[in-house]
Scaffold this active site. Structure first.
Site, PDB file in Angstrom:
ATOM      1  N   GLY A  97       0.819  -1.215   0.000  1.00 35.81           N
ATOM      2  CA  GLY A  97       0.000   0.000   0.000  1.00 35.81           C
ATOM      3  C   GLY A  97       0.845   1.253   0.000  1.00 35.81           C
ATOM      4  N   VAL A  98       2.045   1.142  -0.556  1.00 37.39           N
ATOM      5  CA  VAL A  98       2.974   2.282  -0.522  1.00 37.39           C
ATOM      6  C   VAL A  98       2.469   3.457  -1.353  1.00 37.39           C
ATOM      7  N   ASP A 133       0.253  -7.956  -5.613  1.00 40.22           N
ATOM      8  CA  ASP A 133      -1.152  -7.767  -5.261  1.00 40.22           C
ATOM      9  C   ASP A 133      -1.469  -8.685  -4.086  1.00 40.22           C
ATOM     10  N   LEU A 134      -2.147  -8.153  -3.112  1.00 38.90           N
ATOM     11  CA  LEU A 134      -2.446  -8.951  -1.915  1.00 38.90           C
ATOM     12  C   LEU A 134      -3.392 -10.102  -2.198  1.00 38.90           C
ATOM     13  N   ALA A 170      -5.025  -2.122   1.217  1.00 39.18           N
ATOM     14  CA  ALA A 170      -6.413  -2.509   1.499  1.00 39.18           C
ATOM     15  C   ALA A 170      -7.352  -1.894   0.487  1.00 39.18           C
ATOM     16  N   SER A 197      -9.852   0.177   1.066  1.00 36.03           N
ATOM     17  CA  SER A 197      -9.986   0.882   2.339  1.00 36.03           C
ATOM     18  C   SER A 197     -11.266   1.699   2.449  1.00 36.03           C
ATOM     19  N   THR A 207      -8.245  -1.086  12.347  1.00 38.25           N
ATOM     20  CA  THR A 207      -9.056   0.136  12.222  1.00 38.25           C
ATOM     21  C   THR A 207     -10.094   0.274  13.331  1.00 38.25           C
ATOM     22  N   LYS A 266     -11.413  -6.676   8.186  1.00 35.45           N
ATOM     23  CA  LYS A 266     -10.277  -6.221   9.006  1.00 35.45           C
ATOM     24  C   LYS A 266     -10.217  -6.989  10.328  1.00 35.45           C
ATOM     25  N   HIS A 290      -7.441   9.057  10.003  1.00 41.29           N
ATOM     26  CA  HIS A 290      -6.373  10.049   9.837  1.00 41.29           C
ATOM     27  C   HIS A 290      -6.334  10.471   8.375  1.00 41.29           C
ATOM     28  N   ARG A 295      -5.152  12.473   1.109  1.00 42.05           N
ATOM     29  CA  ARG A 295      -6.318  11.616   1.251  1.00 42.05           C
ATOM     30  C   ARG A 295      -7.047  11.547  -0.086  1.00 42.05           C
TER      31      ARG A 295
HETATM   32  P1  NDP Z   1      -5.447   4.193   0.835  1.00 43.37           P
HETATM   33  O1  NDP Z   1      -6.750   3.764   0.286  1.00 43.37           O
HETATM   34  O2  NDP Z   1      -4.970   5.584   0.595  1.00 43.37           O
HETATM   35  O3  NDP Z   1      -4.296   3.217   0.302  1.00 43.37           O
HETATM   36  C1  NDP Z   1      -4.534   1.858   0.124  1.00 43.37           C
HETATM   37  C2  NDP Z   1      -3.338   1.249  -0.565  1.00 43.37           C
HETATM   38  O4  NDP Z   1      -3.575  -0.150  -0.742  1.00 43.37           O
HETATM   39  C3  NDP Z   1      -3.050   1.821  -1.958  1.00 43.37           C
HETATM   40  O5  NDP Z   1      -1.661   1.895  -2.125  1.00 43.37           O
HETATM   41  C4  NDP Z   1      -3.632   0.762  -2.860  1.00 43.37           C
HETATM   42  O6  NDP Z   1      -3.022   0.721  -4.130  1.00 43.37           O
HETATM   43  C5  NDP Z   1      -3.285  -0.482  -2.079  1.00 43.37           C
HETATM   44  N1  NDP Z   1      -4.071  -1.651  -2.466  1.00 43.37           N
HETATM   45  C6  NDP Z   1      -5.408  -1.756  -2.563  1.00 43.37           C
HETATM   46  N2  NDP Z   1      -5.749  -2.993  -2.937  1.00 43.37           N
HETATM   47  C7  NDP Z   1      -4.601  -3.690  -3.094  1.00 43.37           C
HETATM   48  C8  NDP Z   1      -4.282  -5.008  -3.468  1.00 43.37           C
HETATM   49  N3  NDP Z   1      -5.234  -5.872  -3.792  1.00 43.37           N
HETATM   50  N4  NDP Z   1      -2.993  -5.384  -3.518  1.00 43.37           N
HETATM   51  C9  NDP Z   1      -2.019  -4.507  -3.225  1.00 43.37           C
HETATM   52  N5  NDP Z   1      -2.237  -3.228  -2.869  1.00 43.37           N
HETATM   53  C10 NDP Z   1      -3.520  -2.829  -2.792  1.00 43.37           C
HETATM   54  O7  NDP Z   1      -5.497   3.889   2.395  1.00 43.37           O
HETATM   55  P2  NDP Z   1      -4.766   4.638   3.609  1.00 43.37           P
HETATM   56  O8  NDP Z   1      -3.389   4.948   3.237  1.00 43.37           O
HETATM   57  O9  NDP Z   1      -5.663   5.715   4.104  1.00 43.37           O
HETATM   58  O10 NDP Z   1      -4.801   3.511   4.727  1.00 43.37           O
HETATM   59  C11 NDP Z   1      -3.743   2.567   4.857  1.00 43.37           C
HETATM   60  C12 NDP Z   1      -4.253   1.348   5.612  1.00 43.37           C
HETATM   61  O11 NDP Z   1      -4.704   1.725   6.896  1.00 43.37           O
HETATM   62  C13 NDP Z   1      -5.424   0.639   4.944  1.00 43.37           C
HETATM   63  O12 NDP Z   1      -5.252  -0.737   5.212  1.00 43.37           O
HETATM   64  C14 NDP Z   1      -6.634   1.168   5.687  1.00 43.37           C
HETATM   65  O13 NDP Z   1      -7.676   0.216   5.633  1.00 43.37           O
HETATM   66  C15 NDP Z   1      -6.061   1.320   7.069  1.00 43.37           C
HETATM   67  N6  NDP Z   1      -6.654   2.335   7.890  1.00 43.37           N
HETATM   68  C16 NDP Z   1      -6.721   3.633   7.443  1.00 43.37           C
HETATM   69  C17 NDP Z   1      -7.203   4.625   8.255  1.00 43.37           C
HETATM   70  C18 NDP Z   1      -7.306   6.041   7.784  1.00 43.37           C
HETATM   71  O14 NDP Z   1      -8.025   6.814   8.430  1.00 43.37           O
HETATM   72  N7  NDP Z   1      -6.612   6.434   6.725  1.00 43.37           N
HETATM   73  C19 NDP Z   1      -7.651   4.343   9.638  1.00 43.37           C
HETATM   74  C20 NDP Z   1      -7.509   2.940   9.998  1.00 43.37           C
HETATM   75  C21 NDP Z   1      -7.028   1.999   9.161  1.00 43.37           C
HETATM   76  P3  NDP Z   1      -3.513   1.649  -5.357  1.00 43.37           P
HETATM   77  O15 NDP Z   1      -2.775   2.941  -5.212  1.00 43.37           O
HETATM   78  O16 NDP Z   1      -3.122   0.859  -6.540  1.00 43.37           O
HETATM   79  O17 NDP Z   1      -5.004   1.825  -5.216  1.00 43.37           O
HETATM   80  P1  GDR Z   2     -14.674   6.097   7.194  1.00 45.01           P
HETATM   81  O1  GDR Z   2     -14.316   7.392   6.332  1.00 45.01           O
HETATM   82  O2  GDR Z   2     -15.853   5.399   6.682  1.00 45.01           O
HETATM   83  O3  GDR Z   2     -14.718   6.550   8.624  1.00 45.01           O
HETATM   84  O4  GDR Z   2     -13.421   5.156   6.925  1.00 45.01           O
HETATM   85  P2  GDR Z   2     -15.189   8.285   5.361  1.00 45.01           P
HETATM   86  O5  GDR Z   2     -14.470   9.568   5.226  1.00 45.01           O
HETATM   87  O6  GDR Z   2     -15.542   7.565   4.110  1.00 45.01           O
HETATM   88  O7  GDR Z   2     -16.557   8.497   6.183  1.00 45.01           O
HETATM   89  C1  GDR Z   2     -16.547   9.130   7.445  1.00 45.01           C
HETATM   90  C2  GDR Z   2     -17.982   9.433   7.844  1.00 45.01           C
HETATM   91  O8  GDR Z   2     -18.494  10.459   7.001  1.00 45.01           O
HETATM   92  C3  GDR Z   2     -19.796  10.100   6.585  1.00 45.01           C
HETATM   93  N1  GDR Z   2     -20.113  10.787   5.340  1.00 45.01           N
HETATM   94  C4  GDR Z   2     -19.521  10.577   4.158  1.00 45.01           C
HETATM   95  N2  GDR Z   2     -18.530   9.741   3.781  1.00 45.01           N
HETATM   96  C5  GDR Z   2     -18.127   9.789   2.500  1.00 45.01           C
HETATM   97  N3  GDR Z   2     -17.112   9.008   2.115  1.00 45.01           N
HETATM   98  N4  GDR Z   2     -18.717  10.572   1.556  1.00 45.01           N
HETATM   99  C6  GDR Z   2     -19.741  11.417   1.892  1.00 45.01           C
HETATM  100  O9  GDR Z   2     -20.265  12.142   1.056  1.00 45.01           O
HETATM  101  C7  GDR Z   2     -20.154  11.424   3.255  1.00 45.01           C
HETATM  102  N5  GDR Z   2     -21.094  12.127   3.933  1.00 45.01           N
HETATM  103  C8  GDR Z   2     -21.056  11.731   5.181  1.00 45.01           C
HETATM  104  C9  GDR Z   2     -19.734   8.589   6.466  1.00 45.01           C
HETATM  105  O10 GDR Z   2     -21.064   8.046   6.429  1.00 45.01           O
HETATM  106  C10 GDR Z   2     -18.931   8.254   7.704  1.00 45.01           C
HETATM  107  O11 GDR Z   2     -19.774   8.191   8.812  1.00 45.01           O
HETATM  108  C11 GDR Z   2     -12.103   5.684   6.970  1.00 45.01           C
HETATM  109  C12 GDR Z   2     -11.245   4.839   6.024  1.00 45.01           C
HETATM  110  O12 GDR Z   2      -9.971   5.417   5.936  1.00 45.01           O
HETATM  111  C13 GDR Z   2     -11.107   3.420   6.552  1.00 45.01           C
HETATM  112  O13 GDR Z   2     -10.159   2.714   5.741  1.00 45.01           O
HETATM  113  C14 GDR Z   2     -10.580   3.484   7.994  1.00 45.01           C
HETATM  114  O14 GDR Z   2     -10.482   2.187   8.527  1.00 45.01           O
HETATM  115  C15 GDR Z   2     -11.517   4.331   8.842  1.00 45.01           C
HETATM  116  O15 GDR Z   2     -11.589   5.630   8.286  1.00 45.01           O
HETATM  117  C16 GDR Z   2     -11.011   4.460  10.269  1.00 45.01           C
END
Ligand code: NDP
Ligand code: GDR
Length: 398
Positions: free
Chosen positions: A59-60, A109-110, A139, A141, A184, A211, A237, A242
């Site tokens: 996921g780099v 790919d995972l 992921a 995600s 998460t 997860k 975060h 993002r």
């Molecule tokens: P992103 O969606 O920004 O990044 C996900 C990464 O996973 C991308 O590099 C994507 O590649 C890669 N990926 C997706 N599917 C596959 C696959 N099948 N094989 C290999 N690589 C894959 O997520 P974040 O950086 O925000 O989050 C990082 C991790 O932390 C995730 O696992 C997320 O679920 C978890 N997480 C995130 C939180 C947050 O608030 N950001 C909070 C809690 C957990 P590509 O660029 O090709 O799409």
């Molecule tokens: P989340 O993030 O589901 O918490 O998962 P997201 O920003 O998608 O949603 C946060 C909250 O906002 C509400 N919401 C909306 N969400 C989106 N995407 N689009 C909209 O228009 C909108 N309006 C309201 C959602 O219903 C939700 O309640 C993120 C991801 O990074 C996960 O991979 C990670 O595990 C969790 O945060 C912690």
């Protein structure tokens, strides 16, 4: 759904196994203008000096992966990154790292355990030893997308971690390698806040369920085989990196688009959902700290404060000098510019989820004690940085 336009979640190799191709470096594409050099033929082991410490990040190319790669390179690590083969090379967030001499990308790919195993072997060959740390951040995600693609989400988010752990075990890396898994706060789901390490899990989406499998298989490999493997239970975060399908970036990007006349109105789902939002830079530092501990431990990481989506909207617009007034309730709720009366935000039920997580707020007491981790960014800093980025954007639209 706001995620449809991105198409990123569907970008998978579909589990195809290409063992021979992947083990032969010459099969990797030649460098070109659109394909960065690190994807070209890897340097043969004999030609490189052995690094003191190396790490592999899956996921780099994502938000956290890009910040973590920067952080580890600054700590003098050699960084190997797993990157997907897509119709485009998704390196927007790591473009500035591509020519770094200690940064290497590998296709993988995972969903393809054989490929994952071969990538790990290749990393070992290149460095002359197993990596000291593996961060599994890859992921599908997006929570809302997981309702549309539950099976694929499980393959990547649940079984992907199993494949990785199993490869580490089969390669006999357990004494050498530490594994971080990106758990998460979504796993807490409907458990009331504040949530900490003792809070029961009650996942509310296919994403969170997947997860949770990965969380428990990580615990199991730690208990069964003595692997140093940890789950970070991270709350939301964000950052200017993002993806625009997540609510924070969707909002801050819209602030800029509305100001530039590129958007009529921002359409959002549940404005009442509460999240504990921090900055990705702070969280990747905590991931690293978790792998530097004497004993492996699963920890909750968050800011310890929560805000509604509505509050985020208000603050983001205020950062651009626009003061909003909300009127109406439910799907009829709107927000208008106090100065002009123009409607800037509307509720759109397409963004509602089949089952929602209403309220997440971390109790990060244990992590702060164990890791001595203090976030550098406040909620206000985060919103300000994202809005400022999106007011001036056009360089990157992740
Ligand atoms: P992103 O969606 O920004 O990044 C996900 C990464 O996973 C991308 O590099 C994507 O590649 C890669 N990926 C997706 N599917 C596959 C696959 N099948 N094989 C290999 N690589 C894959 O997520 P974040 O950086 O925000 O989050 C990082 C991790 O932390 C995730 O696992 C997320 O679920 C978890 N997480 C995130 C939180 C947050 O608030 N950001 C909070 C809690 C957990 P590509 O660029 O090709 O799409
Ligand atoms: P989340 O993030 O589901 O918490 O998962 P997201 O920003 O998608 O949603 C946060 C909250 O906002 C509400 N919401 C909306 N969400 C989106 N995407 N689009 C909209 O228009 C909108 N309006 C309201 C959602 O219903 C939700 O309640 C993120 C991801 O990074 C996960 O991979 C990670 O595990 C969790 O945060 C912690």
């Amino acid at each position: 759904m706001d995620t449809v336009s991105s198409g990123r979640a569907a970008c998978s190799t579909g589990g195809r196994t290409k063992k021979k191709e992947i083990t032969k470096p010459m099969e990797l594409p030649e460098p070109s203008v659109t394909e960065p050099t690190p994807l070209a033929e890897p340097t043969p082991p004999a030609a490189i000096s052995r690094p003191a410490v190396s790490a592999l990040i899956t996921g780099v190319s994502g938000q956290d992966g890009s910040y973590l790669a920067e952080f580890l390179l600054a700590q003098h690590y050699t960084v190997h990154g797993l990157i997907r083969r897509c119709s485009h090379v998704p390196t927007e967030r790591i473009e500035h790292l591509l020519n770094h001499p200690r940064f290497h990308l590998h296709y993988g790919d995972l969903t393809d355990p054989q490929n994952l195993y071969e990538v790990l072997r290749k990393v070992e060959r290149l460095d002359g030893r197993p990596p000291r740390e593996i961060y599994n951040l890859a992921a599908q995600s997006h929570v809302h997308v997981s309702f549309v693609m539950p099976y694929y989400t499980a393959q990547v988010d649940a079984l992907g971690q199993l494949s990785l752990l199993n490869a580490v075990k089969e390669l006999q890396w357990i004494p050498h390698t530490r594994v971080y898994f990106a758990g998460t706060s979504e796993m807490f789901g409907s458990s009331p806040p504040p949530q900490n390490e003792q809070t029961p899990f009650h996942p509310r989406s296919p994403y969170a369920v997947a997860k949770l499998y990965a969380y428990w298989i990580t615990v199991n490999y730690r208990e069964a085989y003595g692997l140093f493997a940890v789950n970070g239970i991270l709350f939301n975060h964000e950052s200017p990196r993002r993806h625009v399908s997540f609510v924070t970036r969707k909002i801050t990007r819209a602030v800029g688009q509305l100001q530039r006349g590129e958007l009529d109105v921002l359409r959002l789902g549940n404005l009442n959902a509460k999240r504990d939002w921090g900055h990705s830079r702070d969280y990747v530092r905590a991931m690293w700290l978790m792998l530097q501990q004497e004993t492996p431990r699963d920890l909750v990481l968050g800011m310890g404060e929560s805000h509604t989506v509505r509050e985020f909207v208000v603050k983001a617009f205020a950062c651009a000098g626009v003061h909003l007034r909300f009127r109406g309730t439910g799907v009829d709720e709107i927000a208008e510019d106090c100065a002009t009366g123009r409607v800037l935000v509307r509720v759109d039920p397409r963004y509602f989820r089949p089952s929602e997580v209403e309220n997440l707020q971390a109790d990060p007491t244990l992590a702060r004690q164990v890791l001595d981790w203090t976030p550098e960014y406040s909620f206000d800093d985060l919103v300000r940085e994202m809005v400022q980025h999106d007011l001036h954007v056009s360089h990157h639209d992740y």
